[in-house]
Design an enzyme around this catalytic site. Sequence first.
Site, PDB file in Angstrom:
ATOM      1  N   ASN A  33      40.683  -4.812 140.794  1.00 41.97           N
ATOM      2  CA  ASN A  33      40.249  -6.180 140.435  1.00 41.97           C
ATOM      3  C   ASN A  33      39.669  -6.922 141.649  1.00 41.97           C
ATOM      4  OD1 ASN A  33      42.461  -6.871 141.959  1.00 41.97           O
ATOM      5  ND2 ASN A  33      43.555  -7.950 140.330  1.00 41.97           N
ATOM      6  N   PHE A  93      47.766   2.864 143.736  1.00 46.05           N
ATOM      7  CA  PHE A  93      47.795   2.022 144.935  1.00 46.05           C
ATOM      8  C   PHE A  93      47.831   0.532 144.593  1.00 46.05           C
ATOM      9  CE2 PHE A  93      45.296   5.754 146.433  1.00 46.05           C
ATOM     10  CZ  PHE A  93      46.024   6.099 147.548  1.00 46.05           C
ATOM     11  N   SER A 137      57.028   2.066 150.042  1.00 48.00           N
ATOM     12  CA  SER A 137      56.944   1.547 151.408  1.00 48.00           C
ATOM     13  C   SER A 137      58.273   1.733 152.125  1.00 48.00           C
ATOM     14  CB  SER A 137      56.621   0.048 151.321  1.00 48.00           C
ATOM     15  OG  SER A 137      56.773  -0.564 152.578  1.00 48.00           O
ATOM     16  N   TYR A 161      58.815  -8.520 148.050  1.00 52.04           N
ATOM     17  CA  TYR A 161      57.875  -7.389 148.041  1.00 52.04           C
ATOM     18  C   TYR A 161      58.636  -6.061 148.012  1.00 52.04           C
ATOM     19  CZ  TYR A 161      54.796  -3.789 149.938  1.00 52.04           C
ATOM     20  OH  TYR A 161      54.129  -2.619 150.140  1.00 52.04           O
ATOM     21  N   LYS A 165      59.053  -2.867 145.052  1.00 51.64           N
ATOM     22  CA  LYS A 165      58.825  -1.427 145.289  1.00 51.64           C
ATOM     23  C   LYS A 165      60.086  -0.644 144.918  1.00 51.64           C
ATOM     24  CE  LYS A 165      54.591  -1.411 146.848  1.00 51.64           C
ATOM     25  NZ  LYS A 165      53.506  -0.800 146.096  1.00 51.64           N
ATOM     26  N   TYR A 199      55.339   4.835 152.737  1.00 47.87           N
ATOM     27  CA  TYR A 199      54.523   4.786 153.965  1.00 47.87           C
ATOM     28  C   TYR A 199      55.235   3.959 155.024  1.00 47.87           C
ATOM     29  CZ  TYR A 199      50.987   4.898 150.153  1.00 47.87           C
ATOM     30  OH  TYR A 199      50.275   5.122 149.002  1.00 47.87           O
ATOM     31  N   ASN A 201      53.851   2.514 158.892  1.00 48.02           N
ATOM     32  CA  ASN A 201      52.891   1.444 159.232  1.00 48.02           C
ATOM     33  C   ASN A 201      51.454   1.984 159.259  1.00 48.02           C
ATOM     34  OD1 ASN A 201      55.575   0.430 160.139  1.00 48.02           O
ATOM     35  ND2 ASN A 201      54.370  -1.343 160.726  1.00 48.02           N
ATOM     36  N   ASN A 221      49.783  -8.408 159.674  1.00 54.18           N
ATOM     37  CA  ASN A 221      50.192  -7.208 160.396  1.00 54.18           C
ATOM     38  C   ASN A 221      49.593  -7.143 161.792  1.00 54.18           C
ATOM     39  OD1 ASN A 221      49.967  -5.838 157.223  1.00 54.18           O
ATOM     40  ND2 ASN A 221      51.879  -5.872 158.352  1.00 54.18           N
ATOM     41  N   PHE A 240      56.364 -11.113 168.614  1.00 54.74           N
ATOM     42  CA  PHE A 240      57.588 -11.657 168.023  1.00 54.74           C
ATOM     43  C   PHE A 240      58.837 -11.065 168.680  1.00 54.74           C
ATOM     44  CE2 PHE A 240      54.770 -12.083 164.048  1.00 54.74           C
ATOM     45  CZ  PHE A 240      54.351 -13.347 164.422  1.00 54.74           C
TER      46      PHE A 240
HETATM   47  P1  NAD Z   1      45.068  -3.207 149.766  1.00 55.20           P
HETATM   48  O1  NAD Z   1      45.397  -4.602 149.405  1.00 55.20           O
HETATM   49  O2  NAD Z   1      44.030  -2.958 150.783  1.00 55.20           O
HETATM   50  O3  NAD Z   1      44.685  -2.367 148.455  1.00 55.20           O
HETATM   51  C1  NAD Z   1      45.225  -2.669 147.187  1.00 55.20           C
HETATM   52  C2  NAD Z   1      44.060  -2.687 146.212  1.00 55.20           C
HETATM   53  O4  NAD Z   1      44.578  -2.993 144.905  1.00 55.20           O
HETATM   54  C3  NAD Z   1      43.042  -3.768 146.544  1.00 55.20           C
HETATM   55  O5  NAD Z   1      41.739  -3.228 146.471  1.00 55.20           O
HETATM   56  C4  NAD Z   1      43.252  -4.828 145.474  1.00 55.20           C
HETATM   57  O6  NAD Z   1      42.054  -5.516 145.162  1.00 55.20           O
HETATM   58  C5  NAD Z   1      43.754  -3.996 144.310  1.00 55.20           C
HETATM   59  N1  NAD Z   1      44.608  -4.725 143.361  1.00 55.20           N
HETATM   60  C6  NAD Z   1      45.619  -5.581 143.646  1.00 55.20           C
HETATM   61  N2  NAD Z   1      46.175  -6.015 142.517  1.00 55.20           N
HETATM   62  C7  NAD Z   1      45.520  -5.418 141.496  1.00 55.20           C
HETATM   63  C8  NAD Z   1      45.630  -5.471 140.084  1.00 55.20           C
HETATM   64  N3  NAD Z   1      46.534  -6.252 139.484  1.00 55.20           N
HETATM   65  N4  NAD Z   1      44.789  -4.725 139.334  1.00 55.20           N
HETATM   66  C9  NAD Z   1      43.850  -3.938 139.931  1.00 55.20           C
HETATM   67  N5  NAD Z   1      43.685  -3.865 141.251  1.00 55.20           N
HETATM   68  C10 NAD Z   1      44.515  -4.588 142.028  1.00 55.20           C
HETATM   69  O7  NAD Z   1      46.445  -2.518 150.202  1.00 55.20           O
HETATM   70  P2  NAD Z   1      46.705  -1.115 150.866  1.00 55.20           P
HETATM   71  O8  NAD Z   1      47.116  -1.352 152.263  1.00 55.20           O
HETATM   72  O9  NAD Z   1      45.593  -0.187 150.584  1.00 55.20           O
HETATM   73  O10 NAD Z   1      48.001  -0.691 150.056  1.00 55.20           O
HETATM   74  C11 NAD Z   1      47.935   0.134 148.911  1.00 55.20           C
HETATM   75  C12 NAD Z   1      49.339   0.289 148.352  1.00 55.20           C
HETATM   76  O11 NAD Z   1      50.196   0.816 149.366  1.00 55.20           O
HETATM   77  C13 NAD Z   1      49.975  -1.010 147.896  1.00 55.20           C
HETATM   78  O12 NAD Z   1      50.698  -0.750 146.712  1.00 55.20           O
HETATM   79  C14 NAD Z   1      50.921  -1.369 149.025  1.00 55.20           C
HETATM   80  O13 NAD Z   1      52.021  -2.109 148.567  1.00 55.20           O
HETATM   81  C15 NAD Z   1      51.340  -0.006 149.522  1.00 55.20           C
HETATM   82  N6  NAD Z   1      51.732   0.004 150.937  1.00 55.20           N
HETATM   83  C16 NAD Z   1      50.885  -0.502 151.890  1.00 55.20           C
HETATM   84  C17 NAD Z   1      51.284  -0.510 153.218  1.00 55.20           C
HETATM   85  C18 NAD Z   1      50.407  -1.114 154.282  1.00 55.20           C
HETATM   86  O14 NAD Z   1      50.929  -1.555 155.314  1.00 55.20           O
HETATM   87  N7  NAD Z   1      49.090  -1.154 154.099  1.00 55.20           N
HETATM   88  C19 NAD Z   1      52.520   0.033 153.586  1.00 55.20           C
HETATM   89  C20 NAD Z   1      53.340   0.552 152.601  1.00 55.20           C
HETATM   90  C21 NAD Z   1      52.940   0.534 151.273  1.00 55.20           C
HETATM   91  C1  WQD Z   2      54.732  -4.495 163.486  1.00 54.17           C
HETATM   92  C2  WQD Z   2      55.403  -4.961 164.764  1.00 54.17           C
HETATM   93  C3  WQD Z   2      56.360  -7.162 164.607  1.00 54.17           C
HETATM   94  C4  WQD Z   2      52.587  -9.324 164.139  1.00 54.17           C
HETATM   95  C5  WQD Z   2      54.901  -4.487 157.470  1.00 54.17           C
HETATM   96  C6  WQD Z   2      55.586  -4.651 156.155  1.00 54.17           C
HETATM   97  C7  WQD Z   2      55.840  -3.297 155.553  1.00 54.17           C
HETATM   98  C8  WQD Z   2      54.570  -2.450 155.477  1.00 54.17           C
HETATM   99  C9  WQD Z   2      53.884  -2.397 156.789  1.00 54.17           C
HETATM  100  C10 WQD Z   2      53.664  -2.735 153.258  1.00 54.17           C
HETATM  101  C11 WQD Z   2      56.731  -5.675 164.519  1.00 54.17           C
HETATM  102  C12 WQD Z   2      55.230  -7.144 165.614  1.00 54.17           C
HETATM  103  C13 WQD Z   2      53.535  -8.327 164.304  1.00 54.17           C
HETATM  104  C14 WQD Z   2      52.377 -10.245 165.196  1.00 54.17           C
HETATM  105  C15 WQD Z   2      54.056  -9.109 166.498  1.00 54.17           C
HETATM  106  N1  WQD Z   2      53.638  -2.961 154.520  1.00 54.17           N
HETATM  107  N2  WQD Z   2      54.249  -8.221 165.456  1.00 54.17           N
HETATM  108  N3  WQD Z   2      53.119 -10.087 166.331  1.00 54.17           N
HETATM  109  O1  WQD Z   2      56.595  -5.704 159.794  1.00 54.17           O
HETATM  110  O2  WQD Z   2      56.681  -3.296 160.587  1.00 54.17           O
HETATM  111  O3  WQD Z   2      55.758  -3.822 158.385  1.00 54.17           O
HETATM  112  O4  WQD Z   2      53.684  -3.725 157.278  1.00 54.17           O
HETATM  113  O5  WQD Z   2      54.437  -2.080 152.643  1.00 54.17           O
HETATM  114  O6  WQD Z   2      56.319  -3.564 154.283  1.00 54.17           O
HETATM  115  O7  WQD Z   2      56.809  -5.331 156.364  1.00 54.17           O
HETATM  116  O8  WQD Z   2      54.458  -4.441 160.359  1.00 54.17           O
HETATM  117  O9  WQD Z   2      52.384  -4.953 161.558  1.00 54.17           O
HETATM  118  O10 WQD Z   2      53.739  -6.867 160.620  1.00 54.17           O
HETATM  119  O11 WQD Z   2      54.625  -5.599 162.582  1.00 54.17           O
HETATM  120  O12 WQD Z   2      54.687  -9.026 167.518  1.00 54.17           O
HETATM  121  O13 WQD Z   2      51.563 -11.175 165.109  1.00 54.17           O
HETATM  122  O14 WQD Z   2      54.556  -5.929 165.388  1.00 54.17           O
HETATM  123  O15 WQD Z   2      57.412  -7.984 165.029  1.00 54.17           O
HETATM  124  O16 WQD Z   2      57.586  -5.331 165.570  1.00 54.17           O
HETATM  125  P1  WQD Z   2      55.987  -4.382 159.838  1.00 54.17           P
HETATM  126  P2  WQD Z   2      53.714  -5.513 161.246  1.00 54.17           P
END
Ligand code: NAD
Ligand code: WQD
Length: 361
Positions: A33, A93, A137, A161, A165, A199, A201, A221, A240
Amino acid sequence: MGSILITGGAGFIGSHTCVVLLNAGYNLIIIDNFSNSSPSVISSIAKLAKLEDKITEARLQLVKGDIRDKELVTQIFEIAKRKGTRIIAVIHFAGLKSVHESIQKPLLYWDVNTSGTRKLLEVMNEFSCKVLVFSSSATVYGDPCVIPIDETSPINPINPYGKTKAAVEMLLADISNCQQRTKPFQKSPTDWRIAILRYFNPVGAHPSGEIGEDPKGIPNNLFPLINQVAEGKRDLLHIFGNDWPTIDGTGVRDYIHVMDLAEGHKAALEKLLRSEPQLLTLNLGSGKGHSVLELIHCFEEVTGKKISYQIANRRAGDSAISIASPKLALKYLNWSTQKSLKDICDDGWNWQSKNIYKNKF
Ligand code: NAD
Ligand code: WQD
């Protein structure tokens, strides 16, 4: 030949996985979307997969829409079946991923991440498409007790969040355990094949610089923030806390290159397609930890850019160290990370600097 439905395929991890799967010969249908991505990503995916214009439609289809729209998702399955390109698996995703936003908007997060996934599963069930790779995650572990974190570690999410998950993981476990009655009093084992991928980071970008992470608004992030300081979009980075019990006092994380992650999805998909019904829950991480300062120094060395920073208070909800045990993914998928922290910085900055160029002209 069947096709693979990629929800959220225009996003950060989805787009890189699409390139890897197209290069491996799969036909893909993306539903997105664009709430956190741009439609222009689709042409970049097609370009990277070297798709000829005339065969693009067969290999890569885009449906703009929401996974919560059950009618639309049903239509996607129906049309694919009618065309003889039945959907044989889904990589899911699509979802919302900001910890901070989830605290402000818990209803939205439960709706998109949990109800959205349930609706998708209902349609998959109706069409007997029972192969699923799900984006979970490391967040589900909360503040971990033991490092490295293996898949038997307690699930203890500490923000909405992470809870969404963990809830989907529980739903998938129930689906995987359920037995269907084929005849009265006769039960057959479940036929779902599911991989839950946790996943750590995800960072970096495709080495071409054509696709990468493009967060809308202010990033939460670390890596996108470092990129923006290097670009000059922000003056400095707030670190932080420098009083964590770590090598230099700053937080330690397991950073995984998005191309390694994409390969992990291909490995998981192929494992499921050739195996018995099962539920696999696997960490995807490198097994190595790097502190905030180590990442900054590596970035500076690789890019020649100075990253100014200031030490700030610890961020609520952070933990000192998060590192995956990647052993189970190696065992079940024969997969492990190949890229280094230098590759992450190199490819991540290459993407960011190409984006500056695109924005200027
Ligand atoms: P992202 O936001 O870049 O990609 C998610 C995509 O889903 C986007 O293109 C968004 O437009 C689309 N989307 C969101 N809601 C939607 C909906 N209701 N219908 C259709 N499309 C929708 O995120 P990402 O980093 O690619 O993450 C992908 C998945 O991995 C997510 O589920 C996220 O929670 C999980 N994840 C991400 C991380 C991370 O740090 N990037 C870490 C762990 C898990
Ligand atoms: C990394 C490190 C911060 C920002 C998050 C989500 C996790 C997953 C991945 C989706 C930490 C430090 C950060 C800043 C800093 N996403 N930091 N200054 O928190 O490990 O994980 O992203 O599933 O769910 O919680 O990642 O990149 O935010 O932080 O010092 O401005 O960087 O304290 O030690 P995090 P992050």
